[in-house]
Scaffold this motif. Structure first.
Motif, PDB file in Angstrom:
ATOM      1  N   VAL A   1       0.843  -1.207   0.000  1.00 42.89           N
ATOM      2  CA  VAL A   1       0.000   0.000   0.000  1.00 42.89           C
ATOM      3  C   VAL A   1       0.874   1.251   0.000  1.00 42.89           C
ATOM      4  O   VAL A   1       0.643   2.198  -0.765  1.00 42.89           O
ATOM      5  CB  VAL A   1      -0.953   0.006   1.206  1.00 42.89           C
ATOM      6  N   SER A   2       1.899   1.257   0.844  1.00 41.30           N
ATOM      7  CA  SER A   2       2.794   2.406   0.906  1.00 41.30           C
ATOM      8  C   SER A   2       3.519   2.607  -0.430  1.00 41.30           C
ATOM      9  O   SER A   2       3.636   3.743  -0.924  1.00 41.30           O
ATOM     10  CB  SER A   2       3.815   2.223   2.035  1.00 41.30           C
ATOM     11  N   ASP A   3       3.988   1.522  -1.045  1.00 41.96           N
ATOM     12  CA  ASP A   3       4.686   1.617  -2.327  1.00 41.96           C
ATOM     13  C   ASP A   3       3.763   2.163  -3.419  1.00 41.96           C
ATOM     14  O   ASP A   3       4.203   2.928  -4.292  1.00 41.96           O
ATOM     15  CB  ASP A   3       5.219   0.245  -2.754  1.00 41.96           C
ATOM     16  N   TYR A   4       2.505   1.761  -3.389  1.00 39.02           N
ATOM     17  CA  TYR A   4       1.551   2.257  -4.399  1.00 39.02           C
ATOM     18  C   TYR A   4       1.445   3.780  -4.328  1.00 39.02           C
ATOM     19  O   TYR A   4       1.309   4.450  -5.348  1.00 39.02           O
ATOM     20  CB  TYR A   4       0.174   1.616  -4.186  1.00 39.02           C
ATOM     21  N   PHE A   5       1.508   4.291  -3.109  1.00 49.59           N
ATOM     22  CA  PHE A   5       1.434   5.743  -2.918  1.00 49.59           C
ATOM     23  C   PHE A   5       2.834   6.362  -2.797  1.00 49.59           C
ATOM     24  O   PHE A   5       3.029   7.355  -2.098  1.00 49.59           O
ATOM     25  CB  PHE A   5       0.590   6.067  -1.686  1.00 49.59           C
ATOM     26  N   ASP A   6       3.792   5.740  -3.489  1.00 48.03           N
ATOM     27  CA  ASP A   6       5.157   6.285  -3.599  1.00 48.03           C
ATOM     28  C   ASP A   6       5.826   6.489  -2.246  1.00 48.03           C
ATOM     29  O   ASP A   6       6.495   7.506  -2.001  1.00 48.03           O
ATOM     30  CB  ASP A   6       5.146   7.607  -4.382  1.00 48.03           C
TER      31      ASP A   6
END
Length: 477
Positions: free
Chosen positions: A352-357
């Motif tokens: 989830v964090s990676d999706y939002f950079d």
């Protein structure tokens, strides 16, 4: 004094009751001082019905009488492919009613007892009502109950009917991610306009919702989800892994025994929880295989993440589709809020964090209680009891699934009358042309879903129009 109104999170795995009174929210413990109650019903052979943790313990010796994950049965037809998939892993028996609804069958006092999902919901809600009244020492008849944002009409109707049968007047069915957002907005000061995304992965369902707070109004901008995706499915991946090892290395099929199926699922659930904090674990199986009294199956965090990766990525795909279909940029999201017990898994948090950079995530201290607390806040807003006085936020919701009817009498195209994501309440005008000169009634079927082929969507009912003006007769020149 007017009645108190409570908030109930009626979860797939666990349920929780909360109350907002005199300026604060509190969790109402059950009869065993537990803050959450397993959504588990045990029908003992002598006729007793036991709810929650005590029922889980009693079912060890007769797992086919322990009923759980009723939420996966609610509002579905027996031949629903998703329901049939779940039945493979249940130790209890589910049969079809004459109207093709699922019925859970258990043996009590030498007789077969059959219960519909609605009746099981009622049993659970009655227990929660009893616990609450004992805790507060007063009668409680009004509640706000949370449901997955992606629940369809049939599932919501079953929930309402079960609550009514349990003695509750339901003031509102509140979407679970909206409930979590309510808690966030009450606990945190935000700008006058603030946009958040709630990622809610529980025991049996997944929801994602984007909400915008503008002054005292909360607008749900979009919702998406899957009512058959949660911690249960993660456990099932581990369970299938254990099944394969027992079959290939030990020549034993655990699916032949309802007792073994239940025991192994509990061990896989424990292993999942352990791998959220450690790098490896061991699943120990005692006394299941005759020539192998003790079997140890090692499992690393990397192996666990590899076998469940497709489920984790599916939640990200749903999240991405939700944002793209509503034309909302992920850069416009100021806060990502995690709720639901399955969001404790580190890999999910990273995805989830990676999706939002790499954006930092907002994680509730207790993800299993935040939805109930949000329901309690909504309950207080709807209550007239002076102890529950609270600053009101206006919540504007959206339609989670499109509503439509037949587009053409000669084919099966879906004509979408109200598209998903439409603000509620709403009104729509659609023109139907009557071509029959002697017909004064008109009927059309209503469906719910996103498929272009109407037959693949969910039938809701038939509308009958009477006193329709007949078509003018054709005049030859």
């Amino acid at each position: 004094m007017d009645d108190l109104v409570i908030g109930i999170d009626l979860g797939t795995t666990n349920s929780c009751v909360s109350l907002y009174t005199e300026g604060k929210t509190k969790i109402l413990e059950n009869a065993f001082d537990g803050r959450i109650t397993p959504s588990f019903i045990y029908f003992s052979p002598d006729g007793e019905i036991v709810i929650g943790e005590h029922g889980v313990k009693m079912s060890v010796h007769k797992p086919e009488n322990g009923i759980y994950e009723m939420k996966r049965l609610v509002g579905r037809q027996f031949d629903d492919p998703e329901l049939q998939k779940s039945l493979k892993y249940f130790p209890f028996k589910v049969t079809a009613s004459p109207s093709n609804l699922p019925l859970v069958s258990v043996k009590q006092k030498s007789a077969i007892c059959k219960k519909s999902p609605q009746e099981l919901y009622t049993v659970l809600l009655k227990a929660l009502k009893k616990y609450t009244e004992a805790k507060l020492e007063e009668t409680i008849n009004k509640a706000v109950i949370t449901v997955p944002a992606y629940f369809n009409v049939a599932q919501k109707e079953v929930t309402l009917e079960a609550a009514k049968d349990a003695g509750f007047t339901v003031l509102k069915l509140l979407n679970e991610p909206t409930a979590a957002a309510l808690v966030y907005y009450f606990e945190n000061d935000t700008d006058k306009t603030h946009r958040s995304l709630v990622y809610d992965l529980g025991g049996g369902t997944f929801d994602v919702a984007v909400l915008e707070k503008r002054f005292e109004n909360i607008q749900v901008l979009c919702v998406a989800g899957d009512t058959q995706l949660g911690g249960h499915d993660i456990d099932t991946c581990l369970l299938n892994y254990v099944y394969r090892i027992l079959r290939t290395q030990y020549g034993y099929d655990p699916e032949a025994s309802s007792d073994d199926k239940r025991r192994l699922r509990l061990k896989c659930e424990d292993a999942k929880k352990e791998l959220s904090t450690v790098e490896s674990t061991v699943i120990t199986i005692n006394g299941m295989v005759s020539k192998h009294p003790k079997i140890k199956i090692s499992l690393t965090k990397d192996e666990f993440e590899a076998m469940t990766d497709h489920l984790f990525k599916k939640t990200i795909d749903i999240l991405d589709e939700c944002l793209r279909s509503s034309k909302i940029s992920k850069r416009s999201i100021q806060e990502i809020i995690l709720c639901g017990g399955s969001t404790r898994i580190p890999k999910i948090q990273k995805l989830v964090s990676d999706y939002f950079d790499g954006k930092q995530l907002n994680k509730f201290v207790n993800t299993s209680e935040c939805v109930a607390e949000g329901a309690a806040l909504q309950a207080a807003m709807l209550s007239t009891n002076r102890k529950q006085k609270i600053d009101e936020l206006r919540i504007v919701n959206v339609l989670p699934l499109s509503i439509g009817t037949w587009g053409h009498s000669l084919c099966h195209d879906m004509s979408f009358l109200i598209k998903r994501g439409t603000k509620l309440p709403t009104s729509v005008t659609h023109v139907f042309v009557n071509t029959e000169t002697d017909e004064t009634t008109f009927t059309f079927d209503i469906y719910e879903g996103e498929r272009l082929d109407l037959r693949k969507n969910r039938y809701l009912g038939t509308v009958l129009l009477t006193d329709v003006e007949s078509a003018a007769p054709f005049q030859k020149k």
